[in-house]
Structure formats: structure tokens, C-alpha cells
Design an enzyme around this catalytic site. Sequence first.
Site, PDB file in Angstrom:
ATOM      1  N   GLY A   1       0.793  -1.231   0.000  1.00  0.00           N
ATOM      2  CA  GLY A   1       0.000   0.000   0.000  1.00  0.00           C
ATOM      3  C   GLY A   1       0.818   1.269   0.000  1.00  0.00           C
ATOM      4  O   GLY A   1       0.293   2.346   0.296  1.00  0.00           O
TER       5      GLY A   1
ATOM      6  N   SER B   1      10.342  -2.692   6.333  1.00  0.00           N
ATOM      7  CA  SER B   1       9.141  -1.963   6.760  1.00  0.00           C
ATOM      8  C   SER B   1       9.458  -0.487   6.944  1.00  0.00           C
ATOM      9  O   SER B   1       9.009   0.156   7.888  1.00  0.00           O
ATOM     10  CB  SER B   1       8.594  -2.532   8.088  1.00  0.00           C
ATOM     11  OG  SER B   1       8.473  -3.932   8.011  1.00  0.00           O
TER      12      SER B   1
ATOM     13  N   GLU C   1       6.394  -6.228   8.090  1.00  0.00           N
ATOM     14  CA  GLU C   1       6.969  -7.561   8.347  1.00  0.00           C
ATOM     15  C   GLU C   1       6.470  -8.182   9.625  1.00  0.00           C
ATOM     16  O   GLU C   1       6.353  -9.396   9.755  1.00  0.00           O
ATOM     17  CB  GLU C   1       8.488  -7.422   8.475  1.00  0.00           C
ATOM     18  CG  GLU C   1       9.182  -6.929   7.239  1.00  0.00           C
ATOM     19  CD  GLU C   1      10.602  -6.587   7.583  1.00  0.00           C
ATOM     20  OE1 GLU C   1      11.465  -7.484   7.486  1.00  0.00           O
ATOM     21  OE2 GLU C   1      10.852  -5.429   7.982  1.00  0.00           O
TER      22      GLU C   1
END
Lengths: 807, 159, 298
Positions: A519, A558, A766
Amino acid sequence: MSQESGVRSQESEIRNPKSEIRNPKSEIRNPKSAKHSIIGASPHRIEGRAKVTGAATYVDDLQFGPNLLCGALKRSPIPHGIIKSIDVSRARALPGVRVVVTGQDFPGFTGLYLKDRRIFALDRVRFVGEPVAAVAADSPEIAAQALELIDVDYEPLPGVFDPEFGASPEAPLVHPDLGQYECVPFIFPQPGTNISNWFKVRKGDMAQGWAEADLVYEHRYRVPHVQHVPLETHVCVAQQDVNGKITLWSSSQSPFAQRNLIAQALHINHSKLRVITPYVGGGFGSKAGVSMEGAAVGLAMHAKGRPVKLRMTREEEFYTTFVRQGLVAHVKMGMTQDGRITAMENRFYWDGGASTEYGVNITRAAGYSGTGPYFVPNIHVDSYCVYTNHPIGGPMRGFGMAEMHFGIEQHIDQMAHQLGLDPVQVRLKNCLKEGDETLTGMIMHPTGLSECIRKAAEAICWDEPQTLPSGPHKTRGKGLACMWKAPAMPPNPGSSATIRLSEDGAATVSIGGVDLGQGALTVMAQLAAEGLGIKIEDVRVNTVDTDYSPYEWQTVASRLTWSMGNAVLMAADDARTKILRTVADAWGEDIDDLDIIEGQVVSYKTEEAIPLRDMVIYGLQRPDGTWTGGPVVGEGRFMPEYVTPLDPETGQGPRAVVHFTTGAQAVEVEVDTETGELQVLKIASAFDVGHAINPEMVKAQMEGGAVQGMSTALLEQLILDQGIPRNPNFTDYRIATAVDAPLATENIIVEVPQDDGPFGARGVGEHPMVPTAPAIANAVYHAVGMRLDSMPITSQKVWEGLAKHTS
Amino acid sequence: MNHTIHFKVNGERYDLSVPGHHTLLQVLREQLVLTGTKNGCEAGECGACAVLMNGEPVNSCMVLAAEADGAEIVTIEGLAHDSQLDPLQDAFIEAGAIQCGFCTPGVLVNARALLNRNSDPSEPEIREALVGNLCRCTGYIRIIEAVKMAARAGKEVAG
Amino acid sequence: MRPFDYIIPKDHAEASALLAEGSGAARAFQGGTDLLIRVRGGFIRPERVVDLKRLPGMQEIRLGKDGWLVIGAACTMNQVAIHPLVRERYDLLAQGTASVASYQLRNRATIGGNCCNASPAADTAPPLFCLDTIVELYGPGGVRRLPIADFYVGPGRTALQRGEFLTSIHLPPSPTGAQGVYNKLGRTKVGDIAVMSVAVYAWPAATQSGLTWRIALGAVGPTPLRAPEAETALAADISPAGVVAAAQLAAGASRPIDDIRASAAYRRDMVRVLARRGIEKVLDLTGLRDLSGLGGAA
């Protein structure tokens, strides 16, 4: 909150951290009812329509015309050996074969943290599947035929197939020249061994730690290799034009890193290599760094201008790109009878595979995280990255944390049970709180870890009596595990962003990060919209083309929401400032009286308003008829400036990492005691994300991570038989299906703001995969009193354990 | 040896010459450039290549193109009607049932076939109907929810 | 994929002649769900595939003479699973076909292909073994029929001779009151290849227990296997203890191996468990289950 110039903070956004548990059915929100601020709303994925209509273009969908060549790789059938000779003459002679290359053509080394890899094997092969040659031909059929015509003569060498053996003096050396490989300063290879990195933590006084303990327990845990299984396999197309410029269309998480590493390996300038990444069909770390793309570029360099496509078959995907490292973990803990951890001594032997250019950092990350998210005063951690003749271990969602927590979270659970203590209470007692010192001497920042543990436990009704099983021969249990993970990066990973406004008042955000499905495009659009003051419908976010996009280190760790988000916010603020300065100048007003709201520049003083589209290109006319302003381009960048090196002998340093994301999962399972089958009834996830920019997407990460974690926990293992993969296909490497997904999930967002995150945000992509396996194992223990210390927890393994248990 | 096939794809008639060993998946993607249908495994396991063939879902990687002579094929590109999305497509967007999007076309085709044969499926029926569509990103939770949403929307339209 | 030609024969004789070509140059093709994978993997290298689906009768399901059900070899799993006559009279077979892979794969996989692929794990096999199936073959020598147990010769090997192909599957009239249960164990809950499977079938008869039994096992031998001792034992005794004993006998009839999917020991014990569960369910369905023994040790 950070007061860095250009980064707007929103003190009012700190949410009341009271109970956030919601009924999952009502969690699908209608965005039309979202609040006024786009931050914390959940607008639809901006590329959603493209994806549901089949319009979204992935690399294999790009059209290159009839001149496209099909690339294919000749691979080693043995796990370890000397290449005595390669004869490509028959392949070259086959009509329709345009290029044949071998390691002789590309002898250079490459690697992200340690340069131990070549594009093609040169003198030795080190894993089954290692490329020794490549062809480019007019059709896949001719390419396949050509591979059969390449003759390679190998002299097999004894192999290493276990990391503990590999670390021992008896093991043959997989990389005898380890001492000559270049590496980054924070990696410590041990020349003359198979240990390509040894990360140590030495803290406190171990003798005292053991002496204080009422219980000392030691156990070994094993995690096999698994694979990421992105639905889209690795694929790229490379083409070199008449001026020598190479374009690489690549399904990659790291277009800039690919450019960097391939340029270095092939000794070409970065400006001569352009990487373009459209939509990517999943990565989970497998598409970070470089795997097969160097081979495609190598082929293109000999293809006289024709583009060359190289696409991994599903079988190749399972073992020739990246796999997750295997782990043998020796965990030893001391605990007082009231549940306080006094000491930990952990040894991690990472099965790094044939190349550990990336895996060395996984070893390091496990080292500096090696206690799990707990305060432990006396610590001894040795994390070894070991070469084996297995497929190449690389980054996979969690970067060592899932493998490591499998052991640690079961270990704590086991000790709590042995002492007659509640495992949740033991975790709450020992888990890191703000101000605690971590194992590397870093002071823990504010964190919602305790809240996550409590809420996950509550969501699974931890303190309530177990619900009745669904039938005879069934029994239920609950388990919980918590976790921490820092983005594992070099100390200076940068993000940058530009925002250009156009004549229609829309903003185009250019970034170097990739949307793998997590996203990123949508979140950046939200940040840009918020930062500028325009509607999200008026924001476009570009995919990556290194010729045009600003630099991003990689889409891993991340890190995008936090790092790239900061860059985007800074760029938005820069653009906003430029816009307001122009208007202030033209209107003769104070910049502080102006604002941008829903695409209009408004004056609070005069109540004048002007739509952005009227001035973001052409500027504004002053009363005297002259013009001010011009095309608006905002720029921003972010790079953490506070990570410190760690002492190589003790692992100590003021700031090992940028921050930790923490969380917990609680699982309820039902075990069929006759067949050993597990039904996962519910997974409750609670993660501290600092601030949820897009709450529904955060929850979607929790669900997806939990199911991927569950799948690896119950089903997955790359079966390697003396280095030969036995199940590189979906028939025998099963992943969770829609039927296997848990019957219920609950996703709890905890928000303890990140001081330097955009609106307090921290990454979470993650983390939801990390605690799932130990949570399930702990639930199985609760159900049947049996500890399963190796993954996967198959029905056969449960049955074997039960049989032993009852006998 | 090539075969001439006459077939309909998404309502359009085509006459193509196809090699005997080419699959329907290859021909759709390479000759018709309908790249919405994806190649995930070429072994009939992952469902990324699912299309409707004469109204029934099949893994197009397991169908020889030559067999499609006379058939009516619907791919993901044919699910929407003009610019009106299929209720499933709307539901997937609404429910957040898409992440990387690679499994999405196959899932949508299979889900459309499910709702065509069972307009009000239970959750176990939805899960089982989608068992041959592997997804690695979403964990299936929102996909299942989206199918339920679309089924509900279909009931509302039907009145 | 290595190139091959695709041929649609115009009749049985042409199909047989094409397939009679030696050394695997020609392969029978129906759903392709096994064949295409093997070609892609390089395990077989046909020069041509012969599409049998369109030959007369291959995709039909019809009532034959004397109430036998005749299923064309090219009927898909889904076709078989939903056919009213199959569901009504041979529900055990419907269960087996419905358990294969996924819905979309079942639109291609055929019952004949499942038999001819001759995997010991074939999901149609234990039901077909229980149903006393006869297979009909067509070849250079004409038509011949075989009991299904004689058709399966070894792992991946059938009794098909050169030039022969399976045309139809013949099920004898279903006894009144017959009930069957197909249980299979996979690594994932649904859609996997059977790690092992058990079909249990019974119908009212003049035996001590009032039922005649058929038990067939999948994926625990070189071919699917019957468990005749278990069948005999159940014909005599369907008390809870008798059921347990019969399940043990079924396990004893299995000859499983260790492979990457499961161990022999696990498979053998799962035969015992799934056989017992299948027998209990069949007894429930026939209304003959002795529930007074509930709660006893398995």
C-alpha cells in the site's frame, strides 16, 4: 515529536490508547464516513481499479515486440563442485540462439553487504541450481533446447548441509577465499572458516545471572529453509541500446540497489543503467537486492540491441533466487521463581546457503535483537552466519526475527509453565518498557509492547476457560508470542521524494520505493494530500524509473511509511511553502494568514481563495502587472542521523537501530489428537504502529502476515536432500489456501508515536509474520502438553509427538 | 503444426493460428495481449491463470489453445461491462481485498463463477470455491469478505 | 513446453492407431492436468497428443443395460460429482471426484485420466474399487473389459496395452440402501493430493451384521488396495469393538512407504483412524450404529 524543518507534527493525533478491540466484521469501513483528515482514514488503494480490471501492468505484461529474446539459465545439478569445463559450442550453433555467456564473460563479484557472489559460477558451483551459463534465443523452445546442448563437466566436492557442522573445523570450506571478499565495516567474516559473519553480544555478568536464577533451561530449536512464494515469480527484461545504455525492467523491491549492484559488478557507470519497476506481484524480501537480474543484463550486453526477457518458472523460484535462511538456535535462559529473566545465552547458527551477501546482515540483526523484546541484564549472544551448499539465504519478511522468535518465545513459555507461572504475566514482567536498556545498550524508546501483549491476550480470552472442542478426539489450546524488530539497514539508508504540481491542480509524487502490495502508493498519496492540503483524488504517485525517480535505498525493512513518508511530507511542505510564498507575494499578505484547503489557497484574513490549478504552473500576477512564482516542485529527503556503530567484541553501542516496532499475537487452535491436524480458530494481532496512516491497510498487513506466518508454521519446508531440492513446486510445497486461513482474526492497532515518524508512524509490514509460529506452538503445548521445537508443525509431527507422549 | 481456431474472447470474435503445444494462457497473453490473466505456476495449482471457458472456470495454463476452438472465453478484462465494474470488482476495492494484485484476476474470475452458480454462498462454500486460488499477501480474509459483500449487493439488486 | 502436435481423431479406430505408435511418440490427452505437467517438466516428450474427449460417448453419463451406470472416460470430475444419478446412487464416487484439487481444476481433470494416470493416491480409485467397477478399453484388438483392480498394475502403470485407451467406466447397479464415505488426509485441509485415503462402503445384506462391506485404501500401496479382512470382519461384527478391530485390520492391509509427503508409520495409523471414522459414519447413515459404546477408547 521531531521538529525537523519541513516535517509537520500533529500533537493532536495521539490517540487515547484505550481498548481498540473491534468486531472484525465491522472493520470494513465505508471511507465516505471518514473524518476530515486523510491521515488515519482508510481511503481505497489508489491503484485498486487497475488491479481488479487486469489493467495493472507487471513486467511480464510489458510488450517488446517480435525482437524479444527469451533468456534461460543453465544450472548446476550438484550442490558443490569444481567446474572442469564448459562447452557451449553446440548451443551457439543452434539456429535461433543469439547469445551464450558463461562466468568467463562476467567474472566480477557482487553483493550487498559482502561481495561473495558472481553473476555466473566461474570455477566452482556451490548450490544445486547455481547458474553456470545463460542463453538468449528467439523462442523459449529454442532456449530450452540450447540449454541441453551446453556440456558442463563437474568434479563433485563434499558438501556442507547443516550450519552447525558448517561452523565446525571438520567442515569443508564453501568459500576458501572468504578472507579476500570486500565487505561493509559492520560485518565480521572469519577467514579460513565457513563463518561469514559473527555477531557477538557480551553484557553483564553471566555467572551472576545464572546464580540468581531459580530455573535454568536450555534447548535447541530448528527452522528449515522456506521460500517467500510471491505469486509473481522473479522476472526482468534487459536491453542495451546502441550507445551502451542498458534499461532493465525488473520486478524488484530495490530498483536503485539493483542499479548500484549491477553497475558495480559489470564495471559500468550508474548513469548507463536504468531500472524501471512497474507493479510488483509480491516480494516479501525475495525481490530485494539482486538475484537473477545480473544474468539478464549480461545477456543483453551481448544481444546487439535486442531485449532479453528472463522469467523464473515457479520451480526455479523455489530455490534459485532467495530462500529464507535456516536456523539452528541454542537458547539458554535463567529465570527467578517469580518469573524474572536473569540471564540469556543464545547461539544462532544461520544456514546461510551458498552466498551470504545479504544473509550476513540477517545474522547481525538477530544478534542485536537476540534476547527477544525483553530486558535481560546478563547476556551472551553469538550469531553465526554459516555457508552451506544450500540455496541462497536472503531477506524474508522479518529478516531473521521469525526464525529467532520461534525458539525464544517457546522458551519463555516453557519456563513459565515449569515455574507454574502465567506466560502472559511473565512476558509483561520482562518485556521492554520505555527507558529500559536493550541488550546492545540502547535505551528503549516509548513502546506499546505491554499494551500489545495485554490486548492480544484479551482478544483471545486468555483468562477465560477454554471453549469446548468441536467434536471427539479434539482438544483446544491458546498461545501467545510477542516480538520486536528494527528496520535492519546500514546506518545511512536514504529516502527522497519530489512533488510536482500541474495545470489541473493535481500533484504527482515521485518516489523510489515500490508498492509490492503493502500500500505504499496509497500511503504516500495520503501524506502528500495532507501535507499539501489537497484531496487524495488529486494525487498521483509514480512507480519507479531510476532515470526519473528520486533515490530510495530499498523497499525492505518496513521502512517506507516511516522513511519515505518523511521525505514525502517534507516535499509536500516544501511545495506548500513555495505556493504560499507566491500567493503571499501576489496578494501582499502574510504567509501565516494563508492556507491550502482541498486544493484552494485561502486567506484567513481576507477570505480570498484561489484554486491551485490557477497558479501552480503560471504563477500569479502582482497588482503592478509583474508575475511571481512559476512551476511548483517540492523536494524532500530523509536519512536517520543517529545510528551508531557497535563494538565488534561486545555488540554494545548507544544506538544500534533507528527504532523497534513491537507487537504480539495470540492464537487459539484445535488439535485433532488422532490425526495431529491443527485447525487455527483465531489469530489476534496487536502491533504498535506509532500512528496508523491507513488503519485498514495496517490491519490488512496483520492479516496477511498472520496467515503467511501460520502457513510457514504448519506447512512449509524446502526439503533439501544433500542439497537437492525435492519439492520445488506447489504440489509438494503447500502454502495456506482460503480453506486453511483462520476462522477468525482480530487486528488491534496500538499507537505509541514514533518520535521521527510522519504523524508518529512506524512500519508494520513484516512484523505480523514474526510471532505466529511460536504462538501456534505455544497453543499446541497448551492443548496437548507437547513442545514442538522444529518447524513446520505438520500433522505428522504432532502425531509423532503425541505417540511418544502417551507411550 | 499450427491450428486455426475461431473463438470468442470477452465477446469479441477472433481467428487465430496457434501452435499445437501452446496453452490458452500463452495465446491470451501473447497473441491477444490480454495480459490481465497471469502466469503463476503453469501447473494448475495457483489459479492465477483462471478464465471462464464456456461459463466455467478453468486454469488456462492447463488448456491447449487448440482446444478453445469454438469456445467462449471470459478473462478478467471481460468482467466489467463497459465502464461498469462487476459487483465483485467494486467489493474487492471496498473491502481492501487486493494487495499486490497478482492473484486478483484469477480470484475474481473464480468468484464470479461461484456467484453465477450459487448466488448466496456460505463462508465455507466461498473458501472451498477459492481453494485453488493461492494468495500470499492478503491471507484471504478480505477476499472472503468481499465475496460476501458482492453476494449481498447482488441480492439487493435482485430485490 | 517442448513442441508437440495436437490431433483430434475422427473415431476410435484412428485414435487407437495414433496411440499405437511406439516409444511414447503419441499420448492420450483429455484434461491434460497430469500430462501437461509431465511434458513441461521434461519427464515425457510426446511428438503428438491425441485428444480423446470428442470421441462418441467419451463425455456422456448414461444408464446402460441392466441398470449399470456408464460414465465416459472424458467426463470431468465436476460432471461426475454433480450428476443426479451419481449423487443418488453412487454418492461415494461423487465424494471422491469432488475432493480433487480445486473447482476449476475439476472442470478439466477427467475420471478416465485419473484412472490412467494410475497414481496410488488417485481420489476416484478407492470409491471405484468399492463399487466393483468395470473399465472398458478400446484398442487394436477391439473392446475389452477389466475389473478396476486389474486395471491398476503399479504406480503409474495400468493394464493398457499399446494402442489401447479407456473409453468408459461401468458401475453395477447400486444396491438398495448402500452408503459410502470417502475420507482423505492431505497436508492442507482441502485440495491436496491424498497423503492417504479410505473409502468405506456398505449395503444391507444377509450377513451377521446385516451389511456387506467394501473398504478401499489410497496412497498406501503401489496401487489402491482393498482390505478384505476388514470387510469380512465387519460383515460379522459392527459393535464398537468390532469397528475398532476392523479398522486395525484395514491398517494391516496397507503397504505404505516413506516419502516426502508422509511416513509409512503415519500413513498406516491414519488408515486405522480414517477407516474407523468412515465405518462409524456409514453405520450412522445406515442407522445401524451401536451408540451404546460411545466414549470407549479408540
